[in-house]
Enzyme design. Sequence first.
Site, PDB file in Angstrom:
ATOM      1  N   ASP A 140       0.839  -1.201   0.000  1.00 21.84           N
ATOM      2  CA  ASP A 140       0.000   0.000   0.000  1.00 21.84           C
ATOM      3  C   ASP A 140       0.874   1.252   0.000  1.00 21.84           C
ATOM      4  OD1 ASP A 140      -2.199  -1.651   0.161  1.00 21.84           O
ATOM      5  OD2 ASP A 140      -2.458  -1.406   2.330  1.00 21.84           O
ATOM      6  N   ARG A 141       0.301   2.342  -0.441  1.00 28.84           N
ATOM      7  CA  ARG A 141       1.038   3.601  -0.572  1.00 28.84           C
ATOM      8  C   ARG A 141       1.774   3.986   0.714  1.00 28.84           C
ATOM      9  NH1 ARG A 141       1.267   8.084  -3.787  1.00 28.84           N
ATOM     10  NH2 ARG A 141       1.633  10.073  -2.731  1.00 28.84           N
TER      11      ARG A 141
END
Length: 310
Positions: A140-141
């Site tokens: 995830d970012r």
Amino acid sequence: MIFEKKGDWLLLKIPLQWEGLSIEAFFSEVLLASKKQIHLFKMEKKVQFNNQNVPWNTMLTQEDILKIKLFQPQPNNIIPTYMDLSILYEDDFLLVVNKPASIDTHPHSSEDASSLLNGVAYHLLMNGEERPLKHIHRLDRDTTGCVLFAKHDLVANMLDHMLRERKINRTYIALIQGSLSQKKGTINKPIGKDRHHGSRRRISETGQTAITHFKRMKQLPNEGLTLISCTLDTGRTHQIRVHLSSIHHPLAGDVLYGGKPIFDRQALHAVKIQFTHPISMEDVTVYAPPLDRQPIFPDENWEESLKETK
């Protein structure tokens, strides 16, 4: 596997275990090449057997040398972008990068030049390597840590297969809200999309199978947190975040899933990756120290700390 890089060519010495395989069977069964890849290797005459072009039904014998033209420059449609990368491991076939927060693993469009993949493409280009680069998994970012990249389509195929077969093992560390009473446990709850939120996931009986194993590492009573390690049997979007929230211990900083905003991101870090190298067959273990400028995780020797939780 005994191998040597010589210019654009990969030289493989055939061991006894592959004797009797045809060249085509070797590519299909050992190198896990796709039919399209095998066709291109044939048509472009990128494979030699003892320095000769031979039919692909030729049988291998021990000590034969198979030459594969693997390292010639190939166009890459990823925009190279300079980044100050933390390279944890690199060889002629693959690399592992310590991903920072606030960056996507891969671009979301052909014009996107801000992802980690763009930074790795620049790194390779500066080292004289133009490759069809591929990320093998993603984070995830705002999750940090180990991300594995393949430098060649052939190697990417092998690593993709290993990932599906659960032969690439990733360990995460996480800070969760509250005091976790269990020393260890497994969360086996299917995960699906949340119809009411575009990016959120939820526990759903009709979702995909998702299994997370966790172990308590350290209680942090002054902060109201517990440090845990996690490993996954599956790789669903937001899996650790959803699963820990479902047992009422959301990740600290993960406001999307009920965590308190005590950090500027969810406290999740891919601290270790372990796999057998697809070419050398050697065991590769890589540890990634957290990169946060304002530290989120305790200052630990993670190799020693993870041994203690076994």
